[in-house]
Design a protein around this motif. Structure first.
Motif, PDB file in Angstrom:
ATOM      1  N   PRO A 188      30.893  61.836  -2.694  1.00  0.00           N
ATOM      2  CA  PRO A 188      30.145  61.882  -3.963  1.00  0.00           C
ATOM      3  C   PRO A 188      28.771  61.229  -3.811  1.00  0.00           C
ATOM      4  CG  PRO A 188      32.378  61.019  -4.300  1.00  0.00           C
ATOM      5  CD  PRO A 188      32.159  61.098  -2.823  1.00  0.00           C
ATOM      6  N   GLU A 189      27.817  61.735  -4.557  1.00  0.00           N
ATOM      7  CA  GLU A 189      26.463  61.197  -4.511  1.00  0.00           C
ATOM      8  C   GLU A 189      26.470  59.708  -4.872  1.00  0.00           C
ATOM      9  OE1 GLU A 189      23.725  63.623  -6.719  1.00  0.00           O
ATOM     10  OE2 GLU A 189      22.190  62.046  -6.670  1.00  0.00           O
ATOM     11  N   GLY A 190      25.743  58.947  -4.095  1.00  0.00           N
ATOM     12  CA  GLY A 190      25.633  57.512  -4.382  1.00  0.00           C
ATOM     13  C   GLY A 190      26.765  56.679  -3.819  1.00  0.00           C
ATOM     14  N   VAL A 191      27.746  57.322  -3.195  1.00  0.00           N
ATOM     15  CA  VAL A 191      28.880  56.593  -2.615  1.00  0.00           C
ATOM     16  C   VAL A 191      28.752  56.590  -1.088  1.00  0.00           C
ATOM     17  CG1 VAL A 191      31.397  56.535  -2.323  1.00  0.00           C
ATOM     18  CG2 VAL A 191      30.411  57.226  -4.524  1.00  0.00           C
TER      19      VAL A 191
ATOM     20  N   LEU B 223      43.135  57.478   7.381  1.00  0.00           N
ATOM     21  CA  LEU B 223      42.605  57.588   6.015  1.00  0.00           C
ATOM     22  C   LEU B 223      41.084  57.691   6.046  1.00  0.00           C
ATOM     23  CD1 LEU B 223      42.979  57.565   2.949  1.00  0.00           C
ATOM     24  CD2 LEU B 223      42.937  55.068   3.026  1.00  0.00           C
ATOM     25  N   TYR B 224      40.452  56.883   6.879  1.00  0.00           N
ATOM     26  CA  TYR B 224      38.994  56.947   6.987  1.00  0.00           C
ATOM     27  C   TYR B 224      38.552  58.327   7.472  1.00  0.00           C
ATOM     28  CZ  TYR B 224      34.250  55.878   8.576  1.00  0.00           C
ATOM     29  OH  TYR B 224      32.891  55.892   8.773  1.00  0.00           O
ATOM     30  N   ALA B 225      39.268  58.880   8.439  1.00  0.00           N
ATOM     31  CA  ALA B 225      38.931  60.215   8.943  1.00  0.00           C
ATOM     32  C   ALA B 225      39.110  61.265   7.846  1.00  0.00           C
ATOM     33  CB  ALA B 225      39.801  60.545  10.160  1.00  0.00           C
ATOM     34  N   ALA B 226      40.188  61.147   7.075  1.00  0.00           N
ATOM     35  CA  ALA B 226      40.430  62.119   6.002  1.00  0.00           C
ATOM     36  C   ALA B 226      39.332  62.050   4.951  1.00  0.00           C
ATOM     37  CB  ALA B 226      41.797  61.850   5.354  1.00  0.00           C
ATOM     38  N   LEU B 227      38.884  60.841   4.630  1.00  0.00           N
ATOM     39  CA  LEU B 227      37.804  60.690   3.644  1.00  0.00           C
ATOM     40  C   LEU B 227      36.484  61.220   4.201  1.00  0.00           C
ATOM     41  CD1 LEU B 227      38.811  57.130   2.429  1.00  0.00           C
ATOM     42  CD2 LEU B 227      38.714  59.148   0.964  1.00  0.00           C
ATOM     43  N   SER B 228      36.247  60.951   5.490  1.00  0.00           N
ATOM     44  CA  SER B 228      34.985  61.380   6.107  1.00  0.00           C
ATOM     45  C   SER B 228      34.886  62.893   6.189  1.00  0.00           C
ATOM     46  CB  SER B 228      34.858  60.792   7.517  1.00  0.00           C
ATOM     47  OG  SER B 228      34.921  59.392   7.487  1.00  0.00           O
ATOM     48  N   ALA B 229      36.028  63.552   6.201  1.00  0.00           N
ATOM     49  CA  ALA B 229      36.036  65.015   6.349  1.00  0.00           C
ATOM     50  C   ALA B 229      35.727  65.737   5.047  1.00  0.00           C
ATOM     51  CB  ALA B 229      37.393  65.463   6.881  1.00  0.00           C
TER      52      ALA B 229
ATOM     53  N   GLY C  15      22.447  51.785  -8.868  1.00  0.00           N
ATOM     54  CA  GLY C  15      22.672  51.304  -7.508  1.00  0.00           C
ATOM     55  C   GLY C  15      23.856  51.976  -6.843  1.00  0.00           C
ATOM     56  N   GLY C  16      23.839  51.942  -5.536  1.00  0.00           N
ATOM     57  CA  GLY C  16      24.858  52.635  -4.758  1.00  0.00           C
ATOM     58  C   GLY C  16      26.191  51.914  -4.735  1.00  0.00           C
ATOM     59  N   VAL C  17      27.200  52.660  -4.367  1.00  0.00           N
ATOM     60  CA  VAL C  17      28.579  52.169  -4.348  1.00  0.00           C
ATOM     61  C   VAL C  17      29.130  52.240  -2.925  1.00  0.00           C
ATOM     62  CG1 VAL C  17      30.914  52.879  -5.032  1.00  0.00           C
ATOM     63  CG2 VAL C  17      29.112  52.692  -6.738  1.00  0.00           C
ATOM     64  N   SER C  18      29.825  51.187  -2.514  1.00  0.00           N
ATOM     65  CA  SER C  18      30.523  51.206  -1.229  1.00  0.00           C
ATOM     66  C   SER C  18      32.006  51.468  -1.449  1.00  0.00           C
ATOM     67  CB  SER C  18      30.377  49.853  -0.506  1.00  0.00           C
ATOM     68  OG  SER C  18      29.053  49.651  -0.092  1.00  0.00           O
ATOM     69  N   LEU C  19      32.503  52.476  -0.759  1.00  0.00           N
ATOM     70  CA  LEU C  19      33.950  52.688  -0.710  1.00  0.00           C
ATOM     71  C   LEU C  19      34.403  52.191   0.652  1.00  0.00           C
ATOM     72  CD1 LEU C  19      36.689  53.854  -1.577  1.00  0.00           C
ATOM     73  CD2 LEU C  19      35.909  56.081  -0.746  1.00  0.00           C
ATOM     74  N   MET C  20      35.066  51.043   0.640  1.00  0.00           N
ATOM     75  CA  MET C  20      35.481  50.411   1.886  1.00  0.00           C
ATOM     76  C   MET C  20      36.900  50.824   2.250  1.00  0.00           C
ATOM     77  SD  MET C  20      33.700  46.805   0.988  1.00  0.00           S
ATOM     78  CE  MET C  20      33.871  47.171  -0.763  1.00  0.00           C
TER      79      MET C  20
ATOM     80  N   LEU D 230      38.164  59.719  -3.585  1.00  0.00           N
ATOM     81  CA  LEU D 230      36.738  60.052  -3.739  1.00  0.00           C
ATOM     82  C   LEU D 230      36.397  60.352  -5.198  1.00  0.00           C
ATOM     83  CD1 LEU D 230      36.198  62.196  -0.530  1.00  0.00           C
ATOM     84  CD2 LEU D 230      35.328  59.893  -0.962  1.00  0.00           C
ATOM     85  N   ALA D 231      37.323  61.001  -5.906  1.00  0.00           N
ATOM     86  CA  ALA D 231      37.082  61.260  -7.332  1.00  0.00           C
ATOM     87  C   ALA D 231      36.987  59.940  -8.101  1.00  0.00           C
ATOM     88  CB  ALA D 231      38.207  62.132  -7.902  1.00  0.00           C
ATOM     89  N   GLY D 232      37.854  59.000  -7.747  1.00  0.00           N
ATOM     90  CA  GLY D 232      37.808  57.693  -8.409  1.00  0.00           C
ATOM     91  C   GLY D 232      36.537  56.937  -8.066  1.00  0.00           C
ATOM     92  N   ALA D 233      36.082  57.063  -6.815  1.00  0.00           N
ATOM     93  CA  ALA D 233      34.833  56.397  -6.415  1.00  0.00           C
ATOM     94  C   ALA D 233      33.651  56.976  -7.181  1.00  0.00           C
ATOM     95  CB  ALA D 233      34.625  56.541  -4.910  1.00  0.00           C
ATOM     96  N   ALA D 234      33.671  58.282  -7.404  1.00  0.00           N
ATOM     97  CA  ALA D 234      32.578  58.913  -8.151  1.00  0.00           C
ATOM     98  C   ALA D 234      32.548  58.399  -9.588  1.00  0.00           C
ATOM     99  CB  ALA D 234      32.742  60.436  -8.129  1.00  0.00           C
ATOM    100  N   ARG D 235      33.728  58.273 -10.200  1.00  0.00           N
ATOM    101  CA  ARG D 235      33.772  57.778 -11.579  1.00  0.00           C
ATOM    102  C   ARG D 235      33.279  56.328 -11.643  1.00  0.00           C
ATOM    103  NH1 ARG D 235      38.700  60.593 -11.776  1.00  0.00           N
ATOM    104  NH2 ARG D 235      38.404  62.613 -12.766  1.00  0.00           N
ATOM    105  N   TYR D 236      33.701  55.548 -10.658  1.00  0.00           N
ATOM    106  CA  TYR D 236      33.244  54.153 -10.582  1.00  0.00           C
ATOM    107  C   TYR D 236      31.725  54.103 -10.452  1.00  0.00           C
ATOM    108  CZ  TYR D 236      32.767  49.492  -8.386  1.00  0.00           C
ATOM    109  OH  TYR D 236      32.400  48.215  -8.049  1.00  0.00           O
ATOM    110  N   GLY D 237      31.176  54.961  -9.598  1.00  0.00           N
ATOM    111  CA  GLY D 237      29.734  54.972  -9.377  1.00  0.00           C
ATOM    112  C   GLY D 237      28.944  55.414 -10.592  1.00  0.00           C
TER     113      GLY D 237
END
Lengths: 124, 124
Positions: free
Chosen positions: A42-45, A32-38, A2-7, A88-95
């Motif tokens: 990661p797949e599934g996030v 921060l949101y703009a920096a992440l969006s740029a 299942g997919g992961v939300s990074l809020m 984003l690297a941490g979100a990928a590991r979580y996912g």
């Protein structure tokens, strides 16, 4: 799994170690949101802007959740100028986990050191 | 609107304003769980002991969640000798909402003043 939300709290006005942003400045949470969006996501996030994670005194705050089987995590004191790639690297590991429990040593240092709280999966 | 989980960190070793409990003392988190268990539980609320909500520096910690439609909340600095009745009153008000958003003035003071973080509902 299942997919992961990074809020991302887009209303965070604080960056750790600095005074609160004034009304006239771009809000640190939005930056921060703009920096992440740029960056490549990661797949599934999925990035998800959120108004206030109630961690205002420790902004910028982000959270990770993903379905009823995973633990959720809240992290704070993120710096929009620095921390986006590691978030984003941490979100990928979580996912990549079924239960959200990334082994301690595999978590980015910003997650190990700036954890605010975690919540158990709802499906227990 | 579905049932509500009131999660209690039973491994919290800190009570705000006091030194950490020693290994030989009853763990404050376990004492808080016992204090809550000894009171009548509001309808629709289930007490759920949890090992570590990762809010260790601000124990005792509790959390409220309830299905995919409600915001989740984490609260800290709860005193096992004092706060159990108000925690249950706050859980009952939370359970009476569809989305977990209790109007500010209706929240117990311990929830207004000792909030750690909140997470949006998963079903958005």
């Amino acid at each position: 799994m299942g997919g992961v939300s990074l809020m991302i709290c887009t209303t965070c006005r604080r960056v750790a170690g600095e005074p609160d942003a004034s009304e006239s400045e771009a809000c640190p949470g939005a930056r921060l949101y703009a920096a992440l969006s740029a960056l490549p996501c990661p797949e599934g996030v999925t990035l998800r802007p959120v108004e206030c994670l109630s961690a205002c005194s420790r902004g910028c705050a982000v959270a990770l959740s993903g379905g009823a089987e995973r633990w959720s995590y809240v992290y704070a004191e993120m710096d929009p100028a620095v921390d986006a790639p590691e978030i984003l690297a941490g979100a990928a590991r979580y996912g990549a986990t079924a239960d959200g429990l990334v082994p301690w040593r595999e978590r980015p240092e910003i997650f190990r050191k700036r954890s605010v709280a975690r919540l158990p999966p709802q499906a227990v």
